[in-house]
Design a protein around this motif. Structure first.
Motif, PDB file in Angstrom:
ATOM      1  N   GLY A  65       0.798  -1.226   0.000  1.00 40.76           N
ATOM      2  CA  GLY A  65       0.000   0.000   0.000  1.00 40.76           C
ATOM      3  C   GLY A  65       0.828   1.272   0.000  1.00 40.76           C
ATOM      4  O   GLY A  65       0.299   2.362  -0.218  1.00 40.76           O
ATOM      5  N   ARG A  66       2.133   1.142   0.254  1.00 38.58           N
ATOM      6  CA  ARG A  66       3.013   2.326   0.262  1.00 38.58           C
ATOM      7  C   ARG A  66       4.043   2.273  -0.868  1.00 38.58           C
ATOM      8  O   ARG A  66       4.448   3.317  -1.375  1.00 38.58           O
ATOM      9  CB  ARG A  66       3.747   2.426   1.601  1.00 38.58           C
ATOM     10  N   PHE A  67       4.500   1.084  -1.214  1.00 37.39           N
ATOM     11  CA  PHE A  67       5.527   0.912  -2.252  1.00 37.39           C
ATOM     12  C   PHE A  67       4.907   0.294  -3.499  1.00 37.39           C
ATOM     13  O   PHE A  67       3.958  -0.493  -3.417  1.00 37.39           O
ATOM     14  CB  PHE A  67       6.631  -0.011  -1.764  1.00 37.39           C
ATOM     15  N   THR A  68       5.485   0.635  -4.659  1.00 31.18           N
ATOM     16  CA  THR A  68       5.037   0.062  -5.927  1.00 31.18           C
ATOM     17  C   THR A  68       6.240  -0.340  -6.757  1.00 31.18           C
ATOM     18  O   THR A  68       7.133   0.483  -7.008  1.00 31.18           O
ATOM     19  CB  THR A  68       4.193   1.074  -6.720  1.00 31.18           C
ATOM     20  N   ILE A  69       6.270  -1.596  -7.175  1.00 34.36           N
ATOM     21  CA  ILE A  69       7.329  -2.074  -8.053  1.00 34.36           C
ATOM     22  C   ILE A  69       6.806  -2.111  -9.487  1.00 34.36           C
ATOM     23  O   ILE A  69       5.644  -2.433  -9.730  1.00 34.36           O
ATOM     24  CB  ILE A  69       7.838  -3.469  -7.615  1.00 34.36           C
ATOM     25  N   SER A  70       7.676  -1.751 -10.424  1.00 28.76           N
ATOM     26  CA  SER A  70       7.296  -1.801 -11.830  1.00 28.76           C
ATOM     27  C   SER A  70       8.548  -2.067 -12.663  1.00 28.76           C
ATOM     28  O   SER A  70       9.664  -1.920 -12.173  1.00 28.76           O
ATOM     29  CB  SER A  70       6.628  -0.496 -12.270  1.00 28.76           C
ATOM     30  N   ASP A  72      10.244  -1.702 -16.817  1.00 27.02           N
ATOM     31  CA  ASP A  72      10.172  -1.228 -18.194  1.00 27.02           C
ATOM     32  C   ASP A  72      11.179  -2.047 -18.980  1.00 27.02           C
ATOM     33  O   ASP A  72      12.381  -1.774 -18.955  1.00 27.02           O
ATOM     34  CB  ASP A  72      10.495   0.260 -18.247  1.00 27.02           C
ATOM     35  N   ASN A  73      10.698  -3.073 -19.661  1.00 30.65           N
ATOM     36  CA  ASN A  73      11.603  -3.978 -20.377  1.00 30.65           C
ATOM     37  C   ASN A  73      12.321  -3.283 -21.526  1.00 30.65           C
ATOM     38  O   ASN A  73      13.432  -3.671 -21.897  1.00 30.65           O
ATOM     39  CB  ASN A  73      10.845  -5.194 -20.880  1.00 30.65           C
ATOM     40  N   ALA A  74      11.719  -2.265 -22.106  1.00 32.02           N
ATOM     41  CA  ALA A  74      12.362  -1.530 -23.197  1.00 32.02           C
ATOM     42  C   ALA A  74      13.586  -0.758 -22.694  1.00 32.02           C
ATOM     43  O   ALA A  74      14.529  -0.512 -23.453  1.00 32.02           O
ATOM     44  CB  ALA A  74      11.376  -0.584 -23.847  1.00 32.02           C
ATOM     45  N   LYS A  75      13.554  -0.384 -21.416  1.00 32.54           N
ATOM     46  CA  LYS A  75      14.667   0.366 -20.826  1.00 32.54           C
ATOM     47  C   LYS A  75      15.546  -0.493 -19.928  1.00 32.54           C
ATOM     48  O   LYS A  75      16.474   0.017 -19.287  1.00 32.54           O
ATOM     49  CB  LYS A  75      14.126   1.558 -20.032  1.00 32.54           C
ATOM     50  N   ASN A  76      15.252  -1.789 -19.856  1.00 36.05           N
ATOM     51  CA  ASN A  76      16.022  -2.690 -18.986  1.00 36.05           C
ATOM     52  C   ASN A  76      16.097  -2.162 -17.557  1.00 36.05           C
ATOM     53  O   ASN A  76      17.161  -2.199 -16.916  1.00 36.05           O
ATOM     54  CB  ASN A  76      17.440  -2.891 -19.530  1.00 36.05           C
ATOM     55  N   THR A  77      14.986  -1.683 -17.048  1.00 42.33           N
ATOM     56  CA  THR A  77      14.982  -1.025 -15.752  1.00 42.33           C
ATOM     57  C   THR A  77      13.793  -1.485 -14.910  1.00 42.33           C
ATOM     58  O   THR A  77      12.686  -1.663 -15.433  1.00 42.33           O
ATOM     59  CB  THR A  77      14.937   0.503 -15.912  1.00 42.33           C
ATOM     60  N   VAL A  78      14.062  -1.659 -13.620  1.00 49.83           N
ATOM     61  CA  VAL A  78      13.006  -1.927 -12.655  1.00 49.83           C
ATOM     62  C   VAL A  78      13.003  -0.784 -11.646  1.00 49.83           C
ATOM     63  O   VAL A  78      14.057  -0.238 -11.306  1.00 49.83           O
ATOM     64  CB  VAL A  78      13.201  -3.300 -11.965  1.00 49.83           C
ATOM     65  N   TYR A  79      11.813  -0.414 -11.209  1.00 50.32           N
ATOM     66  CA  TYR A  79      11.648   0.732 -10.321  1.00 50.32           C
ATOM     67  C   TYR A  79      11.001   0.300  -9.003  1.00 50.32           C
ATOM     68  O   TYR A  79      10.264  -0.693  -8.947  1.00 50.32           O
ATOM     69  CB  TYR A  79      10.763   1.791 -10.970  1.00 50.32           C
ATOM     70  N   LEU A  80      11.259   1.092  -7.979  1.00 54.44           N
ATOM     71  CA  LEU A  80      10.557   0.928  -6.716  1.00 54.44           C
ATOM     72  C   LEU A  80      10.132   2.330  -6.261  1.00 54.44           C
ATOM     73  O   LEU A  80      10.977   3.127  -5.841  1.00 54.44           O
ATOM     74  CB  LEU A  80      11.427   0.262  -5.650  1.00 54.44           C
ATOM     75  N   GLN A  81       8.857   2.618  -6.390  1.00 54.99           N
ATOM     76  CA  GLN A  81       8.306   3.878  -5.912  1.00 54.99           C
ATOM     77  C   GLN A  81       7.950   3.694  -4.438  1.00 54.99           C
ATOM     78  O   GLN A  81       7.152   2.815  -4.093  1.00 54.99           O
ATOM     79  CB  GLN A  81       7.069   4.263  -6.718  1.00 54.99           C
ATOM     80  N   MET A  82       8.516   4.538  -3.596  1.00 52.48           N
ATOM     81  CA  MET A  82       8.324   4.418  -2.158  1.00 52.48           C
ATOM     82  C   MET A  82       7.646   5.689  -1.647  1.00 52.48           C
ATOM     83  O   MET A  82       8.229   6.774  -1.718  1.00 52.48           O
ATOM     84  CB  MET A  82       9.668   4.203  -1.449  1.00 52.48           C
ATOM     85  N   ASP A  83       6.438   5.546  -1.165  1.00 49.60           N
ATOM     86  CA  ASP A  83       5.666   6.665  -0.631  1.00 49.60           C
ATOM     87  C   ASP A  83       5.401   6.452   0.856  1.00 49.60           C
ATOM     88  O   ASP A  83       5.538   5.346   1.377  1.00 49.60           O
ATOM     89  CB  ASP A  83       4.338   6.794  -1.385  1.00 49.60           C
ATOM     90  N   SER A  84       5.021   7.527   1.521  1.00 51.28           N
ATOM     91  CA  SER A  84       4.706   7.467   2.957  1.00 51.28           C
ATOM     92  C   SER A  84       5.822   6.771   3.729  1.00 51.28           C
ATOM     93  O   SER A  84       5.571   5.873   4.542  1.00 51.28           O
ATOM     94  CB  SER A  84       3.368   6.748   3.176  1.00 51.28           C
ATOM     95  N   LEU A  85       7.032   7.179   3.469  1.00 46.84           N
ATOM     96  CA  LEU A  85       8.182   6.516   4.080  1.00 46.84           C
ATOM     97  C   LEU A  85       8.200   6.701   5.591  1.00 46.84           C
ATOM     98  O   LEU A  85       7.787   7.747   6.117  1.00 46.84           O
ATOM     99  CB  LEU A  85       9.477   7.038   3.465  1.00 46.84           C
ATOM    100  N   LYS A  86       8.704   5.669   6.263  1.00 47.25           N
ATOM    101  CA  LYS A  86       8.795   5.654   7.710  1.00 47.25           C
ATOM    102  C   LYS A  86      10.248   5.466   8.130  1.00 47.25           C
ATOM    103  O   LYS A  86      11.040   4.895   7.356  1.00 47.25           O
ATOM    104  CB  LYS A  86       7.969   4.499   8.276  1.00 47.25           C
ATOM    105  N   PRO A  87      10.620   5.893   9.326  1.00 52.09           N
ATOM    106  CA  PRO A  87      12.003   5.677   9.786  1.00 52.09           C
ATOM    107  C   PRO A  87      12.418   4.207   9.724  1.00 52.09           C
ATOM    108  O   PRO A  87      13.588   3.916   9.446  1.00 52.09           O
ATOM    109  CB  PRO A  87      11.971   6.206  11.223  1.00 52.09           C
TER     110      PRO A  87
END
Length: 123
Positions: A65-70, A72-87
């Motif tokens: 519910g806070r992080f999203t993995i995605s 992009d095979n065309a860019k050979n890249t994987v992402y991790l969007q991290m929201d509402s970060l906690k200590p």
């Protein structure tokens, strides 16, 4: 052989966001399952999120519910969007690639690792 290079780590206040990227070498990126792990001082490496070749995803309970993995095979890249970060999200974050169709929740399920990127969340 696959080489992975993470970027996007840094220092952020609690409640803030960061986006990690992992760039992979080679032309077979789409054939790998990808995972993000993290390791805090004195703790074992743990799964954060993973994505299979066909795009199905897994999240650790602590980040759901806070992080999203995605990917992009065309860019050979994987992402991790991290929201509402906690200590407690503070750790070194590692990208991993596994030569399998589906993802694994365990470090042993991956064949290649990046060098890691530090994420520090201040309270």
């Amino acid at each position: 052989q696959v080489q992975l290079v993470e970027s996007g780590g840094g220092l952020v206040q609690a409640g803030g966001s960061l986006r990690l990227s992992c760039a992979a070498s080679g032309r077979t990126f789409s054939s790998y399952a990808m995972g993000w792990f993290r390791q805090a001082p004195g703790k074992e490496r743990e799964i954060v999120a993973a994505i299979a070749r066909m795009g199905s995803t897994y999240y650790a309970h602590s980040v759901k519910g806070r992080f999203t993995i995605s990917r992009d095979n065309a860019k050979n890249t994987v992402y991790l969007q991290m929201d509402s970060l906690k200590p407690e999200d503070t750790a070194v974050y590692y990208c991993a690639a596994g030569a399998t169709r589906y993802y694994s929740e365990y470090p042993s399920g991956y064949d290649y690792w990046g060098q890691g990127t530090q994420v520090t969340v201040s309270s």
